[in-house]
Enzyme design. Structure first.
Site, PDB file in Angstrom:
ATOM      1  N   GLY A  31       0.827  -1.210   0.000  1.00 37.95           N
ATOM      2  CA  GLY A  31       0.000   0.000   0.000  1.00 37.95           C
ATOM      3  C   GLY A  31       0.854   1.249   0.000  1.00 37.95           C
ATOM      4  O   GLY A  31       1.883   1.295  -0.666  1.00 37.95           O
TER       5      GLY A  31
ATOM      6  N   GLU B  26      19.522  -5.666 -23.563  1.00 33.90           N
ATOM      7  CA  GLU B  26      19.898  -7.040 -23.953  1.00 33.90           C
ATOM      8  C   GLU B  26      18.790  -7.730 -24.741  1.00 33.90           C
ATOM      9  O   GLU B  26      18.625  -8.943 -24.664  1.00 33.90           O
ATOM     10  CB  GLU B  26      20.240  -7.878 -22.711  1.00 33.90           C
ATOM     11  CG  GLU B  26      21.525  -7.493 -22.038  1.00 33.90           C
ATOM     12  CD  GLU B  26      22.727  -7.914 -22.854  1.00 33.90           C
ATOM     13  OE1 GLU B  26      23.425  -7.009 -23.316  1.00 33.90           O
ATOM     14  OE2 GLU B  26      22.940  -9.104 -23.051  1.00 33.90           O
TER      15      GLU B  26
HETATM   16  C1  LIG Z   1      19.670   1.232 -18.759  1.00 26.13           C
HETATM   17  C2  LIG Z   1      19.995   0.872 -20.173  1.00 26.13           C
HETATM   18  C3  LIG Z   1      21.275   0.431 -20.461  1.00 26.13           C
HETATM   19  C4  LIG Z   1      21.612   0.108 -21.783  1.00 26.13           C
HETATM   20  N1  LIG Z   1      22.884  -0.296 -22.052  1.00 26.13           N
HETATM   21  C5  LIG Z   1      23.256  -0.514 -23.356  1.00 26.13           C
HETATM   22  C6  LIG Z   1      24.618  -0.844 -23.674  1.00 26.13           C
HETATM   23  O1  LIG Z   1      25.479  -0.970 -22.810  1.00 26.13           O
HETATM   24  N2  LIG Z   1      24.932  -1.002 -24.985  1.00 26.13           N
HETATM   25  C7  LIG Z   1      24.011  -0.873 -25.994  1.00 26.13           C
HETATM   26  O2  LIG Z   1      24.384  -1.034 -27.149  1.00 26.13           O
HETATM   27  N3  LIG Z   1      22.711  -0.565 -25.707  1.00 26.13           N
HETATM   28  C8  LIG Z   1      22.319  -0.387 -24.411  1.00 26.13           C
HETATM   29  N4  LIG Z   1      21.018  -0.056 -24.116  1.00 26.13           N
HETATM   30  C9  LIG Z   1      20.044   0.087 -25.187  1.00 26.13           C
HETATM   31  C10 LIG Z   1      19.120  -1.107 -25.279  1.00 26.13           C
HETATM   32  O3  LIG Z   1      19.826  -2.223 -25.718  1.00 26.13           O
HETATM   33  C11 LIG Z   1      17.942  -0.735 -26.211  1.00 26.13           C
HETATM   34  O4  LIG Z   1      17.167   0.201 -25.493  1.00 26.13           O
HETATM   35  C12 LIG Z   1      17.118  -1.947 -26.559  1.00 26.13           C
HETATM   36  O5  LIG Z   1      17.816  -2.722 -27.498  1.00 26.13           O
HETATM   37  C13 LIG Z   1      15.751  -1.600 -27.158  1.00 26.13           C
HETATM   38  O6  LIG Z   1      15.888  -0.694 -28.186  1.00 26.13           O
HETATM   39  P1  LIG Z   1      14.988   0.651 -28.241  1.00 26.13           P
HETATM   40  O7  LIG Z   1      15.063   1.247 -26.888  1.00 26.13           O
HETATM   41  O8  LIG Z   1      15.464   1.443 -29.380  1.00 26.13           O
HETATM   42  O9  LIG Z   1      13.543   0.145 -28.483  1.00 26.13           O
HETATM   43  P2  LIG Z   1      12.896  -0.423 -29.886  1.00 26.13           P
HETATM   44  O10 LIG Z   1      13.807  -1.416 -30.480  1.00 26.13           O
HETATM   45  O11 LIG Z   1      12.565   0.786 -30.678  1.00 26.13           O
HETATM   46  O12 LIG Z   1      11.633  -1.093 -29.334  1.00 26.13           O
HETATM   47  C14 LIG Z   1      10.471  -0.375 -28.908  1.00 26.13           C
HETATM   48  C15 LIG Z   1       9.350  -1.380 -28.716  1.00 26.13           C
HETATM   49  O13 LIG Z   1       9.083  -2.050 -29.952  1.00 26.13           O
HETATM   50  C16 LIG Z   1       9.185  -3.451 -29.773  1.00 26.13           C
HETATM   51  N5  LIG Z   1       9.750  -4.061 -30.977  1.00 26.13           N
HETATM   52  C17 LIG Z   1      10.876  -3.709 -31.627  1.00 26.13           C
HETATM   53  N6  LIG Z   1      11.066  -4.512 -32.701  1.00 26.13           N
HETATM   54  C18 LIG Z   1      10.034  -5.395 -32.705  1.00 26.13           C
HETATM   55  C19 LIG Z   1       9.656  -6.492 -33.551  1.00 26.13           C
HETATM   56  N7  LIG Z   1      10.404  -6.833 -34.607  1.00 26.13           N
HETATM   57  N8  LIG Z   1       8.529  -7.168 -33.255  1.00 26.13           N
HETATM   58  C20 LIG Z   1       7.778  -6.846 -32.171  1.00 26.13           C
HETATM   59  N9  LIG Z   1       8.066  -5.818 -31.351  1.00 26.13           N
HETATM   60  C21 LIG Z   1       9.190  -5.115 -31.600  1.00 26.13           C
HETATM   61  C22 LIG Z   1      10.127  -3.636 -28.609  1.00 26.13           C
HETATM   62  O14 LIG Z   1       9.957  -4.885 -27.965  1.00 26.13           O
HETATM   63  C23 LIG Z   1       9.720  -2.479 -27.705  1.00 26.13           C
HETATM   64  O15 LIG Z   1       8.599  -2.832 -26.989  1.00 26.13           O
HETATM   65  C24 LIG Z   1      20.645   0.235 -22.816  1.00 26.13           C
HETATM   66  C25 LIG Z   1      19.349   0.670 -22.499  1.00 26.13           C
HETATM   67  C26 LIG Z   1      19.016   0.987 -21.211  1.00 26.13           C
HETATM   68  C27 LIG Z   1      17.632   1.445 -20.921  1.00 26.13           C
END
Ligand SMILES: Cc1cc2nc3c(=O)[nH]c(=O)nc-3n(C[C@H](O)[C@H](O)[C@H](O)COP(=O)(O)OP(=O)(O)OC[C@H]3O[C@@H](n4cnc5c(N)ncnc54)[C@H](O)[C@@H]3O)c2cc1C
Length: 407
Positions: A361, A385
């Site tokens: 809560g 990841e």
């Molecule tokens: C705290 C943090 C640390 C990070 N550290 C690193 C790092 O060290 N190195 C690095 O390279 N990156 C890093 N990242 C980045 C992270 O890997 C990306 O945020 C992640 O890969 C998702 O990409 P995006 O945020 O562009 O979302 P998008 O790829 O744009 O996705 C947005 C939404 O669309 C959905 N989606 C995308 N494609 C599809 C599909 N084909 N079918 C269905 N649904 C889909 C996704 O599941 C999500 O819900 C980090 C991110 C955060 C938040």
């Protein structure tokens, strides 16, 4: 063989790291979240304890893991030991865990793709016991996260050099890293076959750090924007060397990026298990302080049901993690299992922290309540990841490759 028993080495590491997480990490968690940083004295303590090189094989100067008997580290248990360690450290605090000096996500691609000289070059810095050092993994760009095929940082060959241009975002420890593994394309029209991975050291001309991202959770963990403007990288820093891509493995850069995930996704999943367990245990303490759970009041029955469900989900997630890590240790292909563990554990962390807040809560929403912080922290585990949807795509693609379900 069917064995759920941890080896004495694993048990020893688990207990020692749990003790460390409880006495050294957890007490810093709330303050680090507020100030967005971890005290340098604590980082130095980690370095002195050998954490910086913990994930690096001994032949490259890696330190021994806390609690690990001298000379006894078995390469064949490395993924399981890693998973056990990650669960305990994340139980202490997931944001502080991401601050631990060492090669981080940059380590696996260097190990998988790097030549012995490149591995030596990258891991040498972690021998320094006077300063913390980090490595990092730079793949994500403003134009893509999940869709790696859209990679648009360019690498143009110029004599013995590659000229890198592009921007990377949200790179964990990217600003303070001694080196970043940077993914770029030599020719966009080649798609994934054009992808290359470079080891880019901190002071390489043309490389600069942009803004440090502000996040909802994991606020004490640094995520940075990295900018490459005519950044000149010698061909000796192309991971694996040119022949790795041209002769040995077609599409090597992309395969390298993906192979890394088979190793790291179970570790990230283990962290999510640690978060769920920390929230669950805090909830149980809170219930003991606030309720007589055995009194026959209807809502107490509901709380009991939720606790049973949470306990079951945490253990299921852990077994999925251990199976994926074990497959990695014995050399079985584990892409599907790595994704299963990651997708499931992230959801469990979300459900457990959310239900814990629901039961607590208004107390749950107080700013210095550990569960409130963990609820914010867990969200990232379904994003980095590979998002949950991406894990499900990976799993789905493999569902029909074998028409039986023993593995
Ligand atoms: C705290 C943090 C640390 C990070 N550290 C690193 C790092 O060290 N190195 C690095 O390279 N990156 C890093 N990242 C980045 C992270 O890997 C990306 O945020 C992640 O890969 C998702 O990409 P995006 O945020 O562009 O979302 P998008 O790829 O744009 O996705 C947005 C939404 O669309 C959905 N989606 C995308 N494609 C599809 C599909 N084909 N079918 C269905 N649904 C889909 C996704 O599941 C999500 O819900 C980090 C991110 C955060 C938040």
């Amino acid at each position: 063989m069917f064995d759920f028993e941890l080896s004495p080495a694993m048990q020893n590491i688990r207990e020692m790291i749990h003790w460390f997480a409880k006495t050294e990490i957890r007490p810093l968690a709330i303050e680090a979240d507020r100030t967005h940083q971890v005290p340098r004295e604590f980082l130095m303590k980690l370095v002195k304890m050998g954490f910086g090189g913990g994930s690096i094989p001994g032949r490259f100067g890696g330190g021994k893991l806390l609690g690990e008997p001298e000379g006894k580290k078995k390469e064949s248990e490395i993924n399981r030991i890693g998973a056990i360690a990650m669960e305990e450290l994340a139980w202490g605090d997931p944001a502080i865990l991401l601050n631990i000096p060492g090669p981080g996500l940059g380590g696996p691609p260097v190990m998988i793709m790097g030549t012995p000289e490149q591995q030596k070059m990258a891991f040498e810095v972690f021998k320094d016991t006077e300063n913390p050092h980090w490595g990092a993994y730079a793949l994500t760009e403003p134009g893509f996260g999940s869709d790696v095929a859209a990679l648009s940082t360019t690498a143009v060959k110029d004599g013995d050099y590659y000229i890198l241009n592009g921007t990377k975002i949200f790179i964990t420890n990217g600003a303070r890293a001694d080196w970043n593994v940077v993914f770029a394309t030599i020719d966009k029209s080649l798609g994934r076959a054009g992808h290359r991975a470079f080891l880019v050291f901190k002071r390489t001309p043309g490389f600069k750090v942009g803004k440090i991202e502000q996040k909802m959770g994991l606020r004490a963990a640094e995520t940075a924007e990295l900018i490459f403007e005519d950044c000149r990288v010698h061909k000796d820093f192309l991971l694996g060397g040119e022949e790795y891509y041209e002769k040995k493995v077609k599409g090597g850069g992309f395969k390298g990026a993906m192979k890394t995930f088979d190793q790291t996704r179970p570790l990230v999943a283990a962290m999510a298990v640690g978060i769920a367990r920390a929230a669950y245990e805090r909830l149980v303490e809170w219930i003991n302080e606030n309720y007589m759970i055995n009194r026959p009041i209807p809502r107490y029955q509901r709380i009991r049901e939720l606790l049973v469900e949470m306990d079951r989900e945490i253990k299921t997630a852990r077994y999925l993690v251990w199976q994926a890590a074990w497959m990695g240790d014995v050399g079985k292909p584990n892409t599907k299992h790595a994704s299963m563990s990651k997708a499931y554990a992230a959801n469990v962390a979300q459900r457990v922290t959310s239900k814990a807040l629901e039961i607590m809560g208004r107390d749950g929403l107080e700013r210095d309540n550990l569960v409130e912080k963990l609820y914010r922290d867990q969200k990232v585990f379904d994003i980095f990841e590979g998002t949950g949807q991406i894990q499900r795509i990976v799993i789905y693609r493999r569902l029909f490759t074998k028409l039986y379900h023993y593995t």
